[in-house]
Design a protein around this motif. Structure first.
Motif, mmCIF file in Angstrom:
data_model
loop_
_atom_site.group_PDB
_atom_site.id
_atom_site.type_symbol
_atom_site.label_atom_id
_atom_site.label_comp_id
_atom_site.label_asym_id
_atom_site.label_seq_id
_atom_site.Cartn_x
_atom_site.Cartn_y
_atom_site.Cartn_z
ATOM 1 N N ASP A 38 0.897 -1.129 0.029
ATOM 2 C CA ASP A 38 0.148 0.028 0.013
ATOM 3 C C ASP A 38 0.778 1.242 -0.064
ATOM 4 O O ASP A 38 0.655 2.090 -0.863
ATOM 5 N N LEU A 92 1.014 4.132 -3.062
ATOM 6 C CA LEU A 92 0.592 5.416 -2.950
ATOM 7 C C LEU A 92 1.637 6.258 -3.172
ATOM 8 O O LEU A 92 1.616 7.379 -3.636
ATOM 9 N N HIS A 150 -10.958 2.735 -2.376
ATOM 10 C CA HIS A 150 -10.382 3.916 -1.369
ATOM 11 C C HIS A 150 -10.330 4.945 -2.443
ATOM 12 O O HIS A 150 -11.337 5.755 -2.235
ATOM 13 N N ASP A 151 -9.734 5.223 -3.503
ATOM 14 C CA ASP A 151 -9.414 6.295 -4.378
ATOM 15 C C ASP A 151 -10.463 6.203 -5.773
ATOM 16 O O ASP A 151 -10.963 7.227 -6.193
ATOM 17 N N ASN A 197 -7.535 7.900 5.461
ATOM 18 C CA ASN A 197 -8.854 7.746 4.712
ATOM 19 C C ASN A 197 -9.886 8.248 5.578
ATOM 20 O O ASN A 197 -10.031 7.983 6.708
ATOM 21 N N SER A 251 -6.810 8.115 0.554
ATOM 22 C CA SER A 251 -5.658 7.172 1.014
ATOM 23 C C SER A 251 -4.418 8.254 1.670
ATOM 24 O O SER A 251 -4.250 9.454 1.228
#
Length: 361
Positions: free
Chosen positions: A235, A239, A248-249, A303, A320
């Motif tokens: 992750d 990112l 998430h995004d 988040n 994120s």
């Protein structure tokens, strides 16, 4: 009961911190810790268990027409042996999933979908097939449980992997693939792709050959410092490179244009689900955009945190965020009103009622 991968027992034996992810029992980090795992991949080579990902075969004379209709990118422009990043619109302006499609021929393709969306995606592709392609020869197969998958990532990945195959890995371009014998296992998909931005390959193989491949990798990987890497570092690595994470995004409520995925949305190349909606949205202009930001003071965005303007008014939210292991700078992604989505703009992340300044980059 949580699902397992061919490597679950190995992760546990190595002392990994295990947790539920997309219905699977997955390693979040090993005793080395996320920060060190992140740097191993950036500077050396690490291996990720990504066997939880989903694989669908699409075959038939109308396979290309089908995939062109359900995805936003133009699959017709790539040759056999290449793969393409794309997304499936949901008919309501949002995204069913983002995925990679592998082109074997004009009648044979492999879709690789996100683990948390396997059931949803499978239902979706069958729904569209029954709705619009019911008279075609399209054959769909959910092969997700038959495959294991490892991602070997980092600047030393290709050199290490070359010791286990006589396929010329340097001749496999970025976003290209080849089926070849690897570690004594025939027909392994060697794909020059990954989710880290550090270079390397993703390997697809029969699930029952997983331990054979894992053991071979770690035998030849000793001089390279090969280490297992968990989902925590996966992750932070994605990112750091500003790669979107589904759920998430991007999700069923975000359009590809809002998410900065206009480059995979070929509005004039073909007919596809939501094309008219997206054309209108592009003409009118989106009301919010996904932006990338760096915190200007020591802070960790998370988040769901609110994004505010200088007056403290809410203008969006974080999707994120992390503190980078190497620079110790807090970075994140989030949606903001379009008028604030300018490079260099100062925004404020609301953390425990305090507004922490950040810059859009």
């Amino acid at each position: 009961m949580l699902k397992t991968t061919p490597f679950t027992d190995i992760h546990i034996a190595l002392g990994a911190k295990m947790a539920e992810f997309a219905g699977f029992n997955m390693p979040i980090q090993y005793p080395t810790g996320i920060n060190q795992e992140h740097m191993i991949v950036r500077e050396g080579v690490g291996v990720f268990d990504v066997s939880h990902m989903g694989e669908f075969w699409v075959k038939g004379e109308k396979a290309l027409d089908f995939l062109q209709y359900i995805t936003t990118n133009d699959l017709s422009v790539i040759p056999a042996g290449k793969c393409q990043y794309t997304c499936m619109p949901n008919g309501k302006g949002g995204i069913v999933d983002d995925l990679i499609i592998y082109k074997y021929s004009t009648t044979k393709y492999l879709m690789v979908v996100n683990a948390g969306n396997i059931d949803k995606d499978w239902n979706w592709v069958n729904h569209i097939k029954d709705l619009r392609f019911q008279d075609s020869d399209i054959r769909l197969e959910n092969a997700s449980e038959r495959y294991g998958q490892l991602a070997v990532q980092g600047p030393k990945a290709t050199e290490l992997l070359q010791l286990l195959t006589d396929a010329d890995l340097k001749s496999i371009d970025y976003y290209a693939f080849r089926e070849w014998s690897f570690a004594g296992v025939p027909g392994v998909i060697l794909s020059n792709t990954g989710y880290t931005g550090a270079g390397g390959f993703e390997l697809y193989f029969p699930a029952d050959k997983g331990k054979q491949i894992w053991d071979a990798l770690f035998e030849v990987g000793k001089p390279f410092g090969l280490a297992p890497i968990g989902l925590g570092a996966r992750d932070s690595l994605r990112l750091e490179k500003w790669y979107c994470l589904y759920g998430h995004d991007i999700d069923d409520t975000t359009s590809p244009l809002e998410a900065g995925l206009g480059w995979i949305t070929k509005l004039d190349a073909k007919e596809f689900i939501d094309r008219d909606f997206l054309k209108a949205q592009k003409a009118e202009g989106v009301k919010r955009k996904l932006v990338h930001f760096e915190c200007l003071e020591r802070a960790i965005p998370r988040n769901g945190y609110e994004i505010c303007n200088a007056e403290g008014e809410t203008i969006g939210n974080v999707t994120s965020g992390i503190m980078l292991p190497n620079t110790k700078v807090g970075i994140g992604m989030g949606y903001v009103k379009t008028e604030y989505a300018k490079k260099g703009e100062t925004i404020y992340i609301k953390i425990r009622e305090k507004l922490q300044p950040a810059k859009i980059v």
